[in-house]
Enzyme design. Sequence first.
Site, PDB file in Angstrom:
ATOM      1  N   GLY A  48      88.633 -74.530 -49.175  1.00 20.68           N
ATOM      2  CA  GLY A  48      88.409 -75.155 -50.377  1.00 20.68           C
ATOM      3  C   GLY A  48      89.538 -76.537 -50.238  1.00 20.68           C
ATOM      4  O   GLY A  48      89.389 -77.351 -51.127  1.00 20.68           O
ATOM      5  N   HIS A  49      90.366 -76.673 -49.194  1.00 17.13           N
ATOM      6  CA  HIS A  49      91.354 -77.736 -49.314  1.00 17.13           C
ATOM      7  C   HIS A  49      91.686 -78.259 -47.834  1.00 17.13           C
ATOM      8  O   HIS A  49      92.651 -77.975 -47.375  1.00 17.13           O
ATOM      9  CB  HIS A  49      92.979 -77.113 -49.891  1.00 17.13           C
ATOM     10  CG  HIS A  49      93.848 -78.186 -50.514  1.00 17.13           C
ATOM     11  ND1 HIS A  49      94.519 -78.530 -49.631  1.00 17.13           N
ATOM     12  CD2 HIS A  49      93.880 -78.507 -51.735  1.00 17.13           C
ATOM     13  CE1 HIS A  49      95.262 -79.551 -50.288  1.00 17.13           C
ATOM     14  NE2 HIS A  49      94.958 -79.465 -51.665  1.00 17.13           N
ATOM     15  N   PHE A  50      90.850 -79.045 -47.607  1.00 17.67           N
ATOM     16  CA  PHE A  50      89.681 -79.633 -47.843  1.00 17.67           C
ATOM     17  C   PHE A  50      88.920 -79.282 -46.674  1.00 17.67           C
ATOM     18  O   PHE A  50      89.395 -79.430 -45.606  1.00 17.67           O
ATOM     19  CB  PHE A  50      89.791 -81.295 -48.230  1.00 17.67           C
ATOM     20  CG  PHE A  50      90.895 -81.492 -49.142  1.00 17.67           C
ATOM     21  CD1 PHE A  50      90.186 -81.381 -50.627  1.00 17.67           C
ATOM     22  CD2 PHE A  50      92.106 -81.828 -48.931  1.00 17.67           C
ATOM     23  CE1 PHE A  50      90.994 -81.664 -51.460  1.00 17.67           C
ATOM     24  CE2 PHE A  50      92.716 -82.179 -49.952  1.00 17.67           C
ATOM     25  CZ  PHE A  50      92.403 -82.091 -51.463  1.00 17.67           C
TER      26      PHE A  50
END
Length: 146
Positions: A48-50
Site C-alpha cells: 500500500g505504500h505505494f
Amino acid sequence: MMDINEIREYLPHRYPFLLVDRVTELDFEAQSIRAYKNVSINEPFFNGHFPAHPIMPGVLIIEAMAQAAGILGFKMLDAKPADGTLYYFVGSDKLRFRQPVLPGDQLVLEAKFLSRKSMIWKFECRALVDGKPVCSAEITCAERSL
C-alpha cells in the site's frame, strides 16, 4: 556480531514489525551500535505504500533506528525484555529524511548513546543506504518495567 536469534532475545518485536536483521558492530566504549535491515519487495507495507512506486514508510525507518537504539540500551544495562523492562519510543528531535528507501536496499542503522536521565534515554541515530544518509534523528525512549 548478533544474528536474528540473538536479536529476538533483545527486542520484543516480531514479524512484521521486527526491523533489525543483524547487528554488525556493538562498541561499549563508544556506546554505539551498527546494524542493518534488508528491505525486500516482500515487505507487507509495500502493498500500500505505494504499489506503483514502492518506498519504505519514513515512520518505519524511524522505528528501525529506534529498535537498534533499544538493543544498544539493553546491552548497556546487560538486560533483556524477558527481565521485565521495555523501551518505549516517546519522541524525536532533529528528524530529517534525505532520500527514499526502496526495495532491494540494505538499510544500515547506527545509534549512539547520548544521555540518560532517570528512565529517559536519548540516542543519536541515522540510517544509510550505500553509505549515504537517508534519515537522521535524536530519538528519545522511556525505560519502563512491565
